[in-house]
Design an enzyme around this catalytic site. Structure first.
Site, short mmCIF file in Angstrom:
data_model
loop_
_atom_site.label_atom_id
_atom_site.label_comp_id
_atom_site.label_asym_id
_atom_site.label_seq_id
_atom_site.Cartn_x
_atom_site.Cartn_y
_atom_site.Cartn_z
N ARG A 47 30.49 110.63 10.28
CA ARG A 47 29.77 111.57 11.28
C ARG A 47 30.43 112.92 11.10
O ARG A 47 29.47 113.85 11.35
CB ARG A 47 30.22 111.02 12.52
CG ARG A 47 29.75 111.92 13.86
CD ARG A 47 29.43 110.97 15.08
NE ARG A 47 30.44 110.04 15.44
CZ ARG A 47 31.72 110.42 16.00
NH1 ARG A 47 31.83 111.63 16.07
NH2 ARG A 47 32.65 109.44 16.27
N TYR A 99 5.89 125.26 18.87
CA TYR A 99 5.85 123.98 18.33
C TYR A 99 5.65 123.13 19.91
O TYR A 99 6.77 123.19 20.45
CB TYR A 99 6.77 123.55 17.43
CG TYR A 99 6.65 122.06 16.95
CD1 TYR A 99 5.74 121.54 16.30
CD2 TYR A 99 7.78 121.27 17.38
CE1 TYR A 99 5.61 120.16 16.12
CE2 TYR A 99 7.83 119.92 17.01
CZ TYR A 99 6.63 119.17 16.43
OH TYR A 99 6.77 117.96 16.14
N ASP A 171 12.19 129.26 13.73
CA ASP A 171 11.68 128.14 13.06
C ASP A 171 11.08 128.51 11.75
O ASP A 171 9.89 129.05 12.07
CB ASP A 171 10.94 127.27 14.04
CG ASP A 171 10.54 125.94 13.51
OD1 ASP A 171 10.16 125.70 12.53
OD2 ASP A 171 10.27 124.90 14.58
N LYS A 196 9.34 118.10 6.57
CA LYS A 196 8.07 118.54 6.01
C LYS A 196 8.09 118.98 4.40
O LYS A 196 8.30 118.19 3.57
CB LYS A 196 7.64 119.89 6.80
CG LYS A 196 7.63 119.32 8.49
CD LYS A 196 6.77 118.49 8.79
CE LYS A 196 7.04 117.90 10.29
NZ LYS A 196 6.79 118.93 11.16
C1 LIG Z 1 7.66 119.00 12.45
C2 LIG Z 1 8.05 120.16 13.16
C3 LIG Z 1 9.27 120.26 13.83
C4 LIG Z 1 10.09 118.93 14.20
O1 LIG Z 1 10.49 118.25 13.13
P1 LIG Z 1 10.80 116.67 13.28
O2 LIG Z 1 11.63 116.34 11.93
O3 LIG Z 1 9.64 116.04 13.19
O4 LIG Z 1 11.76 116.33 14.37
C5 LIG Z 1 9.69 121.40 14.63
N1 LIG Z 1 8.97 122.39 14.16
C6 LIG Z 1 7.97 122.44 13.31
C7 LIG Z 1 7.37 123.81 13.18
C8 LIG Z 1 7.54 121.43 12.91
O5 LIG Z 1 6.31 121.43 11.83
#
Ligand SMILES: *Cc1c(COP(=O)(O)O)cnc(C)c1O
Length: 384
Positions: A47, A99, A171, A196
């Protein structure tokens, strides 16, 4: 070194015990202590730290040009760690088109816990300045935004944050470290859903926070990571390392395809509007040109109504008819996806109901265009 080289070599040492060229996958949850009780390799328990996760964090850090990185089990866990590092009574400023998962989390979990927040149109710097309060501790950016691809000037907002004594986090899931140098632009934290583009193959869940400085705030994020344990499994770390090696080249393909697709859609009579920052008409084009090296693989477009159908009906029918574009949520994989965003976001969404969001994949662009052309020329059949 250039980013293509960093993506391949960062965090990848030849394994000294075996000579393995690619990093091994370490599944062990625990690590041996020496006779004197110390940990000779620095690893104690999974962890807190794990060699595969460490290799990933080193790679992420090098890729984003930061001082330190923490990997998380999801993008949302990474985002959550930043908000958790704030304290009750603090105030945050966020974009009005943030988001929807982030907005929901802040609204349902952090507001009751004592966080105040203001949502503003981040493309309007005066609105950002006007939202600053004495208690403002965090300004959160997301650019390009979802799903309208609005572009926020990272350097300008970071400057407002720093003048207010606040942290600026961005982000940067959509631009990735390849297209936007988030920390060099002035943000203190770059946050990614590695699910992503960084993973790139739609087969892992992960997130990361990379910091410009190893300061007290990042130390809190690390404490949240290690104490809470919302960490990626060694296998997900390994998959992610594997995906990152090709990230710079994948991004070139995504960007080239998206630009061509945007131009195709722009001239299509059934399409009323295309949102892609690479188009000169896009309101954020000039800022995008300045702060990004290319315009990304995400775009959205709005379908026109006709004599028989609303734009929403046309949009939903189109999303159900494409063959190469899979109708599914998420983004950033090698395969193209199409999605009617408003129905994913639910009844309170501000997303136009005739809008489709596309994650442009790495198929040949002619095949992608042919698929949309065929789907758009078929007559709309309504199920109700
Ligand atoms: C998909 C996404 C998230 C969340 O990510 P997860 O891995 O699904 O928790 C946050 N911000 C943006 C811009 C995203 O495209």
């Amino acid at each position: 070194m250039n980013i293509e080289t960093i993506a391949i070599h960062a965090g990848a040492q030849i394994d000294p015990t075996t000579g393995a060229v690619m990093p091994p996958l370490h599944l062990s949850t625990t690590f041996q202590r020496s006779a004197d009780g110390t940990y000779p390799h620095g690893y104690t328990y999974i962890r807190s730290e794990n060699p595969t996760r460490q290799a990933l964090e080193n790679t992420l850090c090098a890729l984003e040009g930061g001082k330190c990185a923490s990997a998380f089990a999801s993008g949302m866990a990474a985002i959550m760690s930043v908000f958790q590092a704030l304290r009750p009574g603090d105030h945050a400023i966020m974009p009005d088109d943030i988001y929807f998962g982030t907005r929901k989390m802040v609204d349902e979990l952090f507001a009751p816990w004592g966080l105040a927040y203001t949502q503003v149109d981040m493309t309007n710097l005066d609105a950002v300045r006007a939202a600053v309060r004495p208690a403002t501790k965090l300004i959160w950016i997301e650019t390009p935004s979802n799903p309208l691809l609005k572009i926020t000037d990272v350097a300008a907002v970071a400057e407002i944050a720093h003048a207010a004594g606040a942290i600026c986090a961005c982000d940067a899931t959509w631009p990735t470290p390849i297209l936007q140098r988030t920390l060099e632009l002035g943000a203190d934290l770059a946050v990614h859903a590695t699910t992503k583009y960084l993973g790139g193959h739609s087969d892992l869940l992960g997130g990361a926070v990379i910091a410009r400085e190893h300061d007290e705030f990042f130390h809190r994020i690390q404490t949240i990571q290690k104490a809470g344990g919302a960490v990626p499994s060694p296998f997900d770390c390994w998959l992610l390392l594997r995906g990152i090696r090709t990230l710079p080249y994948r991004m070139r393909g995504h960007c080239a395809n998206a630009m061509k697709l945007a131009r195709y859609l722009q001239q299509h009579p059934k399409v009323c509007q295309v949102h892609y920052p690479g188009l000169e008409e896009h309101p954020g084009h000039e800022i995008a040109k300045r702060q990004m090296s290319d315009f990304g693989g995400m775009l959205s477009f709005q379908l026109c109504p006709d004599e028989l159908h609303t734009g929403k009906q046309n949009a939903q029918a189109l999303a159900g008819r494409t063959k190469l574009f899979t109708q599914a949520t998420s983004l950033g994989g090698v395969e193209s996806l199409i999605e009617h965003r408003a129905t994913v976001e639910g009844p309170n969404t501000k997303t136009p109901d005739n809008l489709l969001r596309v994650s442009v994949g790495l198929e040949h662009i002619d095949d992608l265009i042919a698929d949309l052309e065929e789907a758009m020329s078929a007559p709309v059949q309504l199920t109700t």
